[in-house]
Write a protein that holds these residues in place. Structure first.
Motif, PDB file in Angstrom:
ATOM      1  N   ILE A   1     -26.877  -2.993  10.995  1.00  0.00           N
ATOM      2  CA  ILE A   1     -26.282  -3.659  12.162  1.00  0.00           C
ATOM      3  C   ILE A   1     -26.151  -2.585  13.242  1.00  0.00           C
TER       4      ILE A   1
ATOM      5  N   CYS B   1     -29.072  -1.299  16.329  1.00  0.00           N
ATOM      6  CA  CYS B   1     -30.432  -0.730  16.316  1.00  0.00           C
ATOM      7  C   CYS B   1     -30.651   0.143  17.544  1.00  0.00           C
ATOM      8  N   GLY B   2     -29.683   0.999  17.839  1.00  0.00           N
ATOM      9  CA  GLY B   2     -29.785   1.863  19.012  1.00  0.00           C
ATOM     10  C   GLY B   2     -30.382   3.219  18.684  1.00  0.00           C
TER      11      GLY B   2
ATOM     12  N   PHE C   1     -29.347   6.137  17.221  1.00  0.00           N
ATOM     13  CA  PHE C   1     -29.289   6.845  15.941  1.00  0.00           C
ATOM     14  C   PHE C   1     -29.858   6.020  14.778  1.00  0.00           C
ATOM     15  N   ALA C   2     -29.966   4.708  14.955  1.00  0.00           N
ATOM     16  CA  ALA C   2     -30.457   3.832  13.883  1.00  0.00           C
ATOM     17  C   ALA C   2     -31.864   4.228  13.431  1.00  0.00           C
TER      18      ALA C   2
ATOM     19  N   CYS D   1     -30.100  -6.187  12.598  1.00  0.00           N
ATOM     20  CA  CYS D   1     -29.324  -7.008  13.530  1.00  0.00           C
ATOM     21  C   CYS D   1     -28.901  -6.183  14.725  1.00  0.00           C
ATOM     22  N   ASP D   2     -29.118  -6.713  15.898  1.00  0.00           N
ATOM     23  CA  ASP D   2     -28.555  -6.129  17.120  1.00  0.00           C
ATOM     24  C   ASP D   2     -28.337  -7.280  18.093  1.00  0.00           C
ATOM     25  N   THR D   3     -27.265  -7.223  18.845  1.00  0.00           N
ATOM     26  CA  THR D   3     -27.011  -8.264  19.840  1.00  0.00           C
ATOM     27  C   THR D   3     -28.114  -8.244  20.904  1.00  0.00           C
TER      28      THR D   3
ATOM     29  N   THR E   1     -23.215   0.952  14.784  1.00  0.00           N
ATOM     30  CA  THR E   1     -22.765   0.675  16.151  1.00  0.00           C
ATOM     31  C   THR E   1     -21.706   1.715  16.523  1.00  0.00           C
TER      32      THR E   1
ATOM     33  N   ALA F   1     -17.793   2.915  17.732  1.00  0.00           N
ATOM     34  CA  ALA F   1     -16.532   2.649  17.035  1.00  0.00           C
ATOM     35  C   ALA F   1     -15.820   1.313  17.339  1.00  0.00           C
TER      36      ALA F   1
ATOM     37  N   ASN G   1     -22.126  12.651   7.862  1.00  0.00           N
ATOM     38  CA  ASN G   1     -23.309  13.313   7.293  1.00  0.00           C
ATOM     39  C   ASN G   1     -23.287  14.835   7.340  1.00  0.00           C
TER      40      ASN G   1
ATOM     41  N   ASP H   1     -16.439  12.669  19.051  1.00  0.00           N
ATOM     42  CA  ASP H   1     -17.871  12.598  18.753  1.00  0.00           C
ATOM     43  C   ASP H   1     -18.323  13.694  17.787  1.00  0.00           C
TER      44      ASP H   1
ATOM     45  N   HIS I   1     -16.789  15.660  12.836  1.00  0.00           N
ATOM     46  CA  HIS I   1     -17.661  16.222  11.794  1.00  0.00           C
ATOM     47  C   HIS I   1     -17.121  17.580  11.333  1.00  0.00           C
TER      48      HIS I   1
HETATM   49  N1  LIG Z   1     -23.879  11.527  12.591  1.00  0.00           N
HETATM   50  C1  LIG Z   1     -24.629  11.835  13.625  1.00  0.00           C
HETATM   51  O1  LIG Z   1     -25.252  12.882  13.631  1.00  0.00           O
HETATM   52  C2  LIG Z   1     -24.715  10.866  14.784  1.00  0.00           C
HETATM   53  C3  LIG Z   1     -25.588  11.114  15.863  1.00  0.00           C
HETATM   54  C4  LIG Z   1     -25.637  10.179  16.893  1.00  0.00           C
HETATM   55  C5  LIG Z   1     -24.837   9.048  16.869  1.00  0.00           C
HETATM   56  N2  LIG Z   1     -23.985   8.858  15.817  1.00  0.00           N
HETATM   57  C6  LIG Z   1     -23.071   7.699  15.804  1.00  0.00           C
HETATM   58  O2  LIG Z   1     -23.819   6.503  15.600  1.00  0.00           O
HETATM   59  C7  LIG Z   1     -23.165   5.407  16.246  1.00  0.00           C
HETATM   60  C8  LIG Z   1     -24.192   4.665  17.100  1.00  0.00           C
HETATM   61  O3  LIG Z   1     -24.633   5.560  18.100  1.00  0.00           O
HETATM   62  P1  LIG Z   1     -25.946   5.272  18.972  1.00  0.00           P
HETATM   63  O4  LIG Z   1     -26.096   6.443  19.861  1.00  0.00           O
HETATM   64  O5  LIG Z   1     -27.048   4.817  18.111  1.00  0.00           O
HETATM   65  O6  LIG Z   1     -25.398   4.038  19.877  1.00  0.00           O
HETATM   66  P2  LIG Z   1     -26.285   3.003  20.708  1.00  0.00           P
HETATM   67  O7  LIG Z   1     -25.393   2.477  21.765  1.00  0.00           O
HETATM   68  O8  LIG Z   1     -27.596   3.622  21.080  1.00  0.00           O
HETATM   69  O9  LIG Z   1     -26.602   1.857  19.634  1.00  0.00           O
HETATM   70  C9  LIG Z   1     -25.646   0.955  19.169  1.00  0.00           C
HETATM   71  C10 LIG Z   1     -26.313  -0.406  19.048  1.00  0.00           C
HETATM   72  O10 LIG Z   1     -25.389  -1.302  18.430  1.00  0.00           O
HETATM   73  C11 LIG Z   1     -25.561  -2.579  19.029  1.00  0.00           C
HETATM   74  N3  LIG Z   1     -24.331  -3.357  18.771  1.00  0.00           N
HETATM   75  C12 LIG Z   1     -23.086  -3.114  19.244  1.00  0.00           C
HETATM   76  N4  LIG Z   1     -22.221  -4.024  18.752  1.00  0.00           N
HETATM   77  C13 LIG Z   1     -22.929  -4.855  17.951  1.00  0.00           C
HETATM   78  C14 LIG Z   1     -22.607  -5.976  17.131  1.00  0.00           C
HETATM   79  N5  LIG Z   1     -21.357  -6.448  17.074  1.00  0.00           N
HETATM   80  N6  LIG Z   1     -23.587  -6.575  16.426  1.00  0.00           N
HETATM   81  C15 LIG Z   1     -24.865  -6.110  16.493  1.00  0.00           C
HETATM   82  N7  LIG Z   1     -25.238  -5.043  17.230  1.00  0.00           N
HETATM   83  C16 LIG Z   1     -24.291  -4.436  17.953  1.00  0.00           C
HETATM   84  C17 LIG Z   1     -25.820  -2.277  20.496  1.00  0.00           C
HETATM   85  O11 LIG Z   1     -26.466  -3.343  21.140  1.00  0.00           O
HETATM   86  C18 LIG Z   1     -26.703  -1.020  20.384  1.00  0.00           C
HETATM   87  O12 LIG Z   1     -28.079  -1.351  20.372  1.00  0.00           O
HETATM   88  C19 LIG Z   1     -22.028   6.019  17.091  1.00  0.00           C
HETATM   89  O13 LIG Z   1     -20.790   5.729  16.489  1.00  0.00           O
HETATM   90  C20 LIG Z   1     -22.320   7.510  17.116  1.00  0.00           C
HETATM   91  O14 LIG Z   1     -21.158   8.333  17.140  1.00  0.00           O
HETATM   92  C21 LIG Z   1     -23.930   9.733  14.781  1.00  0.00           C
END
Ligand SMILES: NC(=O)c1ccc[n+]([C@@H]2O[C@H](COP(=O)([O-])OP(=O)(O)OC[C@H]3O[C@@H](n4cnc5c(N)ncnc54)[C@H](O)[C@@H]3O)[C@@H](O)[C@H]2O)c1
Length: 335
Positions: free
Chosen positions: A7, A9-10, A12-13, A32-34, A71, A73, A122, A174, A178
């Protein structure tokens, strides 16, 4: 084969999806992504996963062994509670929650539904940091008394994650999250902290340089310092640099993934650079490898019925330090 769904697909996905493809025993059957275009792009990176734009519809119709929430937080609590209602084990990205109340509610919802919950924390799954932990556990440096955990750089994180620019709570939420987790992993539970924040970059809303002093149970101390605005060459991003001193010696994780273990009259050095995963690229390989490691751990835990190292319950202790750090910075007091 465990059937998983993602859920979100931005940005980091892409790493999660690529890692799932590498892991035996799990496959991504739904995404799934909105934002439909993002969900369709993610599905193209799978072996024909079904596309959804509504998580409730996906949970009601797809047969799933787990969901992986990627997604930001604010959406974590409703999505994790949704998975719990459907009795589907759930992975949740960091930061686990914007409030302690949300974090506790997710842990409680999964506990009462009897489903495993893992926070995708991670950093402690990066192999260079696991190598440092191994040195400590082997007793090579004796009893640790001091740690410095550092992550300072000026890499442009805002292009891939534009939402960070306007976050009033930036670097601790952010990245510090970690590093505070690493402090617990390497030095044991923290009992007190004192935090100072700075906003050096005028183009961001939140703090981008942070210094935290932690006390640990047993008397050790650690200094956790990090910055998104440190101008230097070469820029070590995204490496975490570590120095831990013990009663017999010191272990250092130096730039270039060199681990140095030394004491009076002796020293050894090891190259602990992680391999670049097939889907990866430098300088991200360190993070990408850890994503594969933590997701593999999840599959092993589901199989064995064991609790993940970074379960929701465990992560409450990390996120508590995050909120305390903000409180300490605001009040100027140690907490
Ligand atoms: N551990 C790491 O190294 C690392 C690195 C980058 C990001 N992250 C974390 O990953 C998470 C996502 O970051 P990102 O940069 O990919 O964000 P992003 O905004 O690029 O992607 C999030 C996606 O979630 C979708 N979304 C939001 N609410 C939704 C819902 N209710 N149902 C379906 N889809 C929904 C949005 O449309 C968007 O496409 C963040 O919490 C960030 O802190 C972790």
């Amino acid at each position: 084969m465990l059937k998983g769904a993602i859920i979100g697909c931005g940005f980091f996905a892409a790493n999660h999806l690529a890692a799932w493809r590498l892991i035996d025993g799990a496959e991504t059957v739904a995404v799934c992504d909105t934002d439909r275009a993002r969900a369709e792009a993610a599905a193209a990176a799978t072996d024909g996963a079904t596309v959804f734009t509504d998580a409730a519809t996906m949970l009601a119709t797809a047969e799933l062994d787990f969901v992986d929430v990627i997604t930001t937080a604010p959406s974590h609590r409703p999505l994790v509670e949704l998975a719990a209602r459907h009795r589907v084990p759930v992975i949740c990205q960091k930061p686990f929650a914007p409030t302690m109340e949300d974090a506790q509610a997710m842990v409680d919802a999964c506990a009462s539904a009897g489903v495993p919950l893992m926070v995708h924390e991670n950093f402690r799954w990066q192999s260079p940091l696991m190598a440092v932990k191994k040195v400590i556990e082997a007793g090579e440096i004796g009893e640790p008394s001091y740690a410095r955990i550092q992550f300072r750089h000026a890499y442009d994180i805002y292009t891939n994650q534009p939402y960070l620019k306007t976050e009033p709570q930036l670097a601790i939420m952010d990245l510090g999250i970690h590093l505070l987790d690493l402090a617990r992993y390497l030095m044991g539970e923290a009992t007190r902290l004192h935090c100072r924040t700075q906003r050096i970059n005028p183009d961001v809303a939140g703090e981008d340089c942070v210094t935290i002093l932690l006390d640990h149970a047993g008397g050790a101390v650690s200094l956790v310092d990090f910055s998104f605005f440190t101008k230097l060459e070469p820029d070590p991003f995204p490496q975490t640099l570590v120095r831990i001193e013990g009663t017999r010696g010191t272990v250092e994780l130096l730039a270039g993934y060199r681990m140095r273990v030394s004491g009076p009259g002796w020293s050894r050095e090891e190259d602990v650079e992680p391999a670049v995963p097939p889907f990866g690229a430098k300088p991200w390989h360190n993070i990408q490898e850890s994503v594969v490691n933590i997701q593999r751990h999840w599959v092993e835990c589901l199989r064995a019925g064991s609790e993940p190292a970074t379960s929701g319950a465990d992560n409450l202790k990390t996120i508590d330090l995050v909120f305390k750090a903000y409180q300490s910075a605001e009040t100027g007091r140690a907490l």
